[in-house]
Design an enzyme around this catalytic site. Sequence first.
Site, PDB file in Angstrom:
ATOM      1  N   PRO A   1       0.530  -1.003   0.308  1.00  0.00           N
ATOM      2  CG  PRO A   1       0.321  -1.123   2.335  1.00  0.00           C
ATOM      3  CD  PRO A   1       1.178  -1.718   1.405  1.00  0.00           C
ATOM      4  CD  GLU A   2       4.620   3.392  -1.948  1.00  0.00           C
ATOM      5  OE1 GLU A   2       4.757   4.598  -2.743  1.00  0.00           O
ATOM      6  OE2 GLU A   2       5.796   2.624  -2.284  1.00  0.00           O
ATOM      7  CE  LYS A   4       2.115   5.901   2.414  1.00  0.00           C
ATOM      8  NZ  LYS A   4       3.501   5.993   2.944  1.00  0.00           N
ATOM      9  NE  ARG A  53      10.343   1.646   5.405  1.00  0.00           N
ATOM     10  CZ  ARG A  53       8.769   2.163   4.853  1.00  0.00           C
ATOM     11  NH1 ARG A  53       8.145   3.136   5.920  1.00  0.00           N
ATOM     12  NH2 ARG A  53       8.534   1.322   3.720  1.00  0.00           N
TER      13      ARG A  53
END
Length: 268
Positions: A2-3, A52, A257
């Site tokens: 999911p973006e 999101k 990240r």
Amino acid sequence: MPEGHTIHRLAQDHTERFAGRPVRVSSPQGRFAESAALLDGRHLESAEAHGKHLFLELGDAWIHIHLGLFGKLGFGPAPAPPATDTVRLRLLNPEHWADLRGPTACALIGEAEKKAIHERLGPDPLRPADDPDRAWKRISRSRTTVAALLMDQKVIAGVGNVYRAEVLFRHGIDPYRLGKDLTRGEWDALWADLAVLMREGVRNNRIDTVRDEHLPGAMGRPPRVDDHGGEVYVYRRANMPCHICGTEVRTAGLAARNLFWCPTCQQR
DNA sequence: GCGTGATGTTGAA
DNA sequence: TCAACCTCACGCC
């Protein structure tokens, strides 16, 4: 998965399948059972996405869903398969079912709480009325790296790790450049490009960022189709040759990240 | 079967 | 800066 593009697509998918009529609401796993019972049988009025975050309107209440890193929504034609103990939320009407698993958030909220969520999110390239100026005001006076700013949902909503890496590559911007050192022209181009890329992401339900016109030096070298299903320049291509210049794509950790970029094509 | 990592966020230290 | 949370697919034995 999911973006932002995924969530906007999910809003569309819910609208098509469920909007304007009664829906059965349940929580086979049990963790949303109380709210589900309250909502069961109401009309689903609308579905909306901001960044999101997904919002499903049922009467005077909203289901607020955030998939987090692992969450998934699956759809199918009725009858629904036996529900397993990981299904947090199940929607059902005579034609369709939708199962939600592993979300970070699945909560019943009211109008005020929804408003508060919108207010703490930055502008979303997929919301036509949203204003990139709001993001620019923060970016242009920030000593934070552009890479971190793009991932900050208060600055810009909907961009995740793939779009971040790819849009910075496409515009030749080093991820460690500071926000204040970005030019207005560069920001306008980034925003416009994100709007195009993410809109296409909604349509195709995957992230593709590679364009033929960006591959003058990569004739005959096919772009990598990543495990996530899309065609990309640098995301998860560490140590592989850049499609444009052949330099090895670099990777590094940034705020927990993985960052990917081409040290030749992307400039401070 | 086990270990790992993944397109995310929050809240404590 | 780090752990915690939520799930599943994949690689390796």
